[in-house]
Motif scaffolding. Sequence first.
Motif, PDB file in Angstrom:
ATOM      1  N   ASP A  79      41.450  40.901  34.455  1.00 19.60           N
ATOM      2  CA  ASP A  79      41.639  40.795  35.902  1.00 19.60           C
ATOM      3  C   ASP A  79      40.618  41.663  36.626  1.00 19.60           C
ATOM      4  OD1 ASP A  79      44.578  39.517  36.338  1.00 19.60           O
ATOM      5  OD2 ASP A  79      44.574  40.833  34.578  1.00 19.60           O
ATOM      6  N   HIS A  81      40.245  42.809  40.692  1.00 21.71           N
ATOM      7  CA  HIS A  81      40.682  42.717  42.081  1.00 21.71           C
ATOM      8  C   HIS A  81      39.583  43.315  42.950  1.00 21.71           C
ATOM      9  CE1 HIS A  81      43.165  42.437  45.602  1.00 21.71           C
ATOM     10  NE2 HIS A  81      42.768  43.664  45.902  1.00 21.71           N
ATOM     11  N   HIS A  83      38.476  44.468  46.648  1.00 25.51           N
ATOM     12  CA  HIS A  83      38.978  44.852  47.965  1.00 25.51           C
ATOM     13  C   HIS A  83      37.759  45.115  48.853  1.00 25.51           C
ATOM     14  CE1 HIS A  83      41.723  46.344  50.967  1.00 25.51           C
ATOM     15  NE2 HIS A  83      40.949  47.401  51.118  1.00 25.51           N
ATOM     16  N   GLU A  97      39.701  35.891  56.620  1.00 25.86           N
ATOM     17  CA  GLU A  97      40.400  35.219  55.515  1.00 25.86           C
ATOM     18  C   GLU A  97      39.684  33.925  55.132  1.00 25.86           C
ATOM     19  OE1 GLU A  97      44.463  34.686  56.826  1.00 25.86           O
ATOM     20  OE2 GLU A  97      45.098  36.483  55.752  1.00 25.86           O
ATOM     21  N   ARG A 104      34.559  32.849  47.837  1.00 22.56           N
ATOM     22  CA  ARG A 104      35.027  32.579  46.467  1.00 22.56           C
ATOM     23  C   ARG A 104      34.409  31.288  45.929  1.00 22.56           C
ATOM     24  NH1 ARG A 104      39.134  32.778  42.560  1.00 22.56           N
ATOM     25  NH2 ARG A 104      40.113  34.669  43.275  1.00 22.56           N
ATOM     26  N   LYS A 114      35.823  32.204  36.503  1.00 25.57           N
ATOM     27  CA  LYS A 114      37.135  31.939  37.104  1.00 25.57           C
ATOM     28  C   LYS A 114      38.175  31.397  36.123  1.00 25.57           C
ATOM     29  CE  LYS A 114      36.200  27.283  38.665  1.00 25.57           C
ATOM     30  NZ  LYS A 114      36.155  26.364  39.763  1.00 25.57           N
ATOM     31  N   ASN A 118      41.065  36.507  35.859  1.00 22.54           N
ATOM     32  CA  ASN A 118      41.806  36.338  37.103  1.00 22.54           C
ATOM     33  C   ASN A 118      41.160  37.211  38.175  1.00 22.54           C
ATOM     34  OD1 ASN A 118      43.931  35.558  38.864  1.00 22.54           O
ATOM     35  ND2 ASN A 118      44.949  37.500  38.434  1.00 22.54           N
ATOM     36  N   THR A 120      41.120  38.286  42.163  1.00 23.16           N
ATOM     37  CA  THR A 120      41.857  38.291  43.420  1.00 23.16           C
ATOM     38  C   THR A 120      41.078  39.116  44.435  1.00 23.16           C
ATOM     39  OG1 THR A 120      43.172  40.182  42.666  1.00 23.16           O
ATOM     40  CG2 THR A 120      44.129  37.976  42.354  1.00 23.16           C
ATOM     41  N   GLU A 121      41.359  38.835  45.707  1.00 17.37           N
ATOM     42  CA  GLU A 121      40.668  39.540  46.782  1.00 17.37           C
ATOM     43  C   GLU A 121      41.656  40.016  47.837  1.00 17.37           C
ATOM     44  OE1 GLU A 121      39.882  36.143  46.393  1.00 17.37           O
ATOM     45  OE2 GLU A 121      37.929  36.148  45.435  1.00 17.37           O
ATOM     46  N   SER A 122      41.289  41.093  48.502  1.00 19.82           N
ATOM     47  CA  SER A 122      41.990  41.567  49.695  1.00 19.82           C
ATOM     48  C   SER A 122      40.922  42.199  50.586  1.00 19.82           C
ATOM     49  CB  SER A 122      43.085  42.573  49.342  1.00 19.82           C
ATOM     50  OG  SER A 122      42.528  43.702  48.688  1.00 19.82           O
TER      51      SER A 122
END
Length: 127
Positions: A79, A81, A83, A97, A104, A114, A118, A120-122
């Motif tokens: 993973d 992530h 940010h 957003e 992506r 991908k 995994n 993910t983004e924030s």
Amino acid sequence: MDFKMNEKGFETTVEYGNLKISGDAEYGFRPFQLLVSSVAVCSGGVLRKVLERMRLPYENIDVQAKVTRDEKEANRVSDIHLHFVIKGNELPHEKVEKALVVTRKNCSMVQSVKDSINITESFEIHA
């Protein structure tokens, strides 16, 4: 790219200069660091272009990457992530957003991994 073995790992020469790679951080960049850097910096660069095309003014983008590795599977990266800390005035949350969705889809490094990592983004916005 050609990689030459040395006493502590491998190295290659690219346009910018010499890149040393080693499983030991004392002697070069670790392979997982390069993998994560590729995903993070590609995403940040694409986000920059998307924000510019959307005419959303920003001053800076920082990318923080949190990595999870699976010791049971050869310590593989499972993973990542990302940010994004975006500095800019009057950046609408909804438009950022949307920009991340486009990012992506257009980041070649994210698209390359991908199905095995995994991602993910924030994000947060600072004035």
